[in-house]
Design an enzyme around this catalytic site. Structure first.
Site, PDB file in Angstrom:
ATOM      1  NE  ARG A  60      -3.693   8.695   2.621  1.00  0.00           N
ATOM      2  CZ  ARG A  60      -4.336   7.967   3.511  1.00  0.00           C
ATOM      3  NH1 ARG A  60      -4.222   6.667   3.528  1.00  0.00           N
ATOM      4  NH2 ARG A  60      -5.094   8.550   4.413  1.00  0.00           N
ATOM      5  NE  ARG A 102      -4.514   3.843  -6.676  1.00  0.00           N
ATOM      6  CZ  ARG A 102      -3.962   3.867  -5.469  1.00  0.00           C
ATOM      7  NH1 ARG A 102      -4.520   4.592  -4.511  1.00  0.00           N
ATOM      8  NH2 ARG A 102      -2.883   3.164  -5.195  1.00  0.00           N
ATOM      9  CD  GLN A 200       1.238   6.350   2.044  1.00  0.00           C
ATOM     10  OE1 GLN A 200       2.349   5.898   2.331  1.00  0.00           O
ATOM     11  NE2 GLN A 200       0.559   5.937   0.984  1.00  0.00           N
ATOM     12  CG  ASP A 241      -6.328   0.384   0.447  1.00  0.00           C
ATOM     13  OD1 ASP A 241      -6.833   1.504   0.594  1.00  0.00           O
ATOM     14  OD2 ASP A 241      -5.171   0.107   0.809  1.00  0.00           O
ATOM     15  CG  ASN A 251      -3.792  -1.794   4.361  1.00  0.00           C
ATOM     16  OD1 ASN A 251      -4.534  -0.891   3.983  1.00  0.00           O
ATOM     17  ND2 ASN A 251      -2.949  -1.635   5.369  1.00  0.00           N
ATOM     18  CE  LYS A 252       2.331   2.338   0.692  1.00  0.00           C
ATOM     19  NZ  LYS A 252       2.348   3.030  -0.604  1.00  0.00           N
TER      20      LYS A 252
END
Length: 333
Positions: A60, A102, A200, A241, A251-252
């Site tokens: 990731r 992605r 995660q 990210d 982000n996540k």
């Protein structure tokens, strides 16, 4: 209270800090989906396999960045007899394939560097096979040094007695900073969210923090408000990210609600960023919608009964107004 150690300690490296390395004719990529059960490296030998590793979330965030950069090294090595023009065309094609792997990740910003170096080699009549790899290796060496420096900055943010909440995983940096804090006799506690549906936080963050002998408590994603209301957390540190020119970041999924809660309870919120001016605001970030089966199944078994649809955006966007401080990493060449 124990006396603080003011010396600069050595940094103990986490496997997640640099999870992809070239060895011989293959790129070895740490399969993060198998952690904590085992450390296993996937052999990647071409662009198609690299794209699959990225899409399947075998690695990731920073790991995917490493895969992208080093895939060009693989392809240059795989095309030893190609002419200069053919190799340049191949490098451009590789960039296109990686860029489309992605949508949320800013791969175009780094693949453009490689394509630019290839164009420079052709324009200046340089050997593309030696010039481009030299540029890539030099660039990665610089990134590594700056990441290690950021680990030290994170350790400075960590104060004796802190209780830090983190979400998902920040590719080794927080755990390594925790190790430095220990060497400085700081007593830090971490709360890691489990981070569904890939877990995660449970599988990676809790694992690597414990490898560094840090104190960590795993909590459910929906327990964040509770631990903040009870005064169990005094600081939040997360990764990112994608960053925007105005300071917004992606982000996540789940990071936004943590930021909102931290603001509500007046808890400092820190984010590790890679600044970029390619996207103006968070509204312009293309958020990847993942396969709903990743949400509706676990270990390939359904977790719902009957016909139920799923909606799984992989990321959410946090507005810059909710950020106390961005700890930035300069990724420019």
């Amino acid at each position: 209270m124990s006396k603080r150690d003011t010396t600069i300690p050595e940094i103990k490296e986490s496997p997640l800090f640099w999870p992809a390395r070239l060895k011989g004719d293959a790129l070895l990529v740490l399969d993060e989906t198998l952690i904590p059960r085992k450390l296993h490296y996937i052999k990647v030998k071409n662009t198609k396999q690299a794209v699959e590793v990225i899409r399947q979330m075998k690695t990731r965030a920073f790991g995917q960045f490493l895969v992208v950069m080093q895939t060009f090294l693989l392809e240059i090595s795989n095309n030893k007899t190609a002419s200069r023009d053919v190799l340049l065309t191949r490098i451009r094609a590789v960039a296109d394939q990686l860029n489309s792997s992605r949508p949320t990740f800013p791969f175009e910003e780094v693949t453009a560097l490689v394509v630019g170096w290839a164009n420079q080699a052709v324009g200046q009549n340089l050997d593309i096979r030696t010039f481009v790899p030299r540029c890539i290796h030099g660039y990665l060496d610089g990134i590594r040094a700056r990441r290690l420096e950021r680990v030290r900055k994170i350790a400075e943010v960590l104060k004796d007695g802190d209780s830090v909440l983190t979400h998902c995983n920040v590719s080794g940096e927080l755990a390594m900073a925790a190790y430095i804090a220990q060497q400085q006799n700081k007593h830090i506690h971490f709360f890691a969210t489990e981070t569904r549906p890939y877990f995660q936080g449970a599988k990676l963050t809790a694992w690597e923090l414990r490898r560094m002998k840090a104190d960590v408590t795993l909590i459910a994603d929906n327990a964040v408000g509770s631990v903040m209301a009870d005064g169990l957390v005094n600081k939040v540190i997360v990764g990112s990210d994608r960053s925007c020119a105005n300071g917004d970041f992606a982000n996540k999924i789940g990071t936004y609600q943590i930021a909102v809660l931290a603001n509500e309870f007046q808890i400092p919120f820190y984010v590790l960023t890679q600044p970029s001016d390619k996207i103006k605001t968070g509204k312009d970030i293309p958020v990847e919608i993942r396969n709903p089966q990743e949400l509706l199944t676990y270990l390939k078994k359904k977790v719902v009964s009957g016909v139920v649809s799923g909606f799984y955006p992989g990321f959410d966007v946090v507005p810059h107004e909710l950020v106390t401080e961005a700890i930035a990493l300069d990724t420019r060449a």
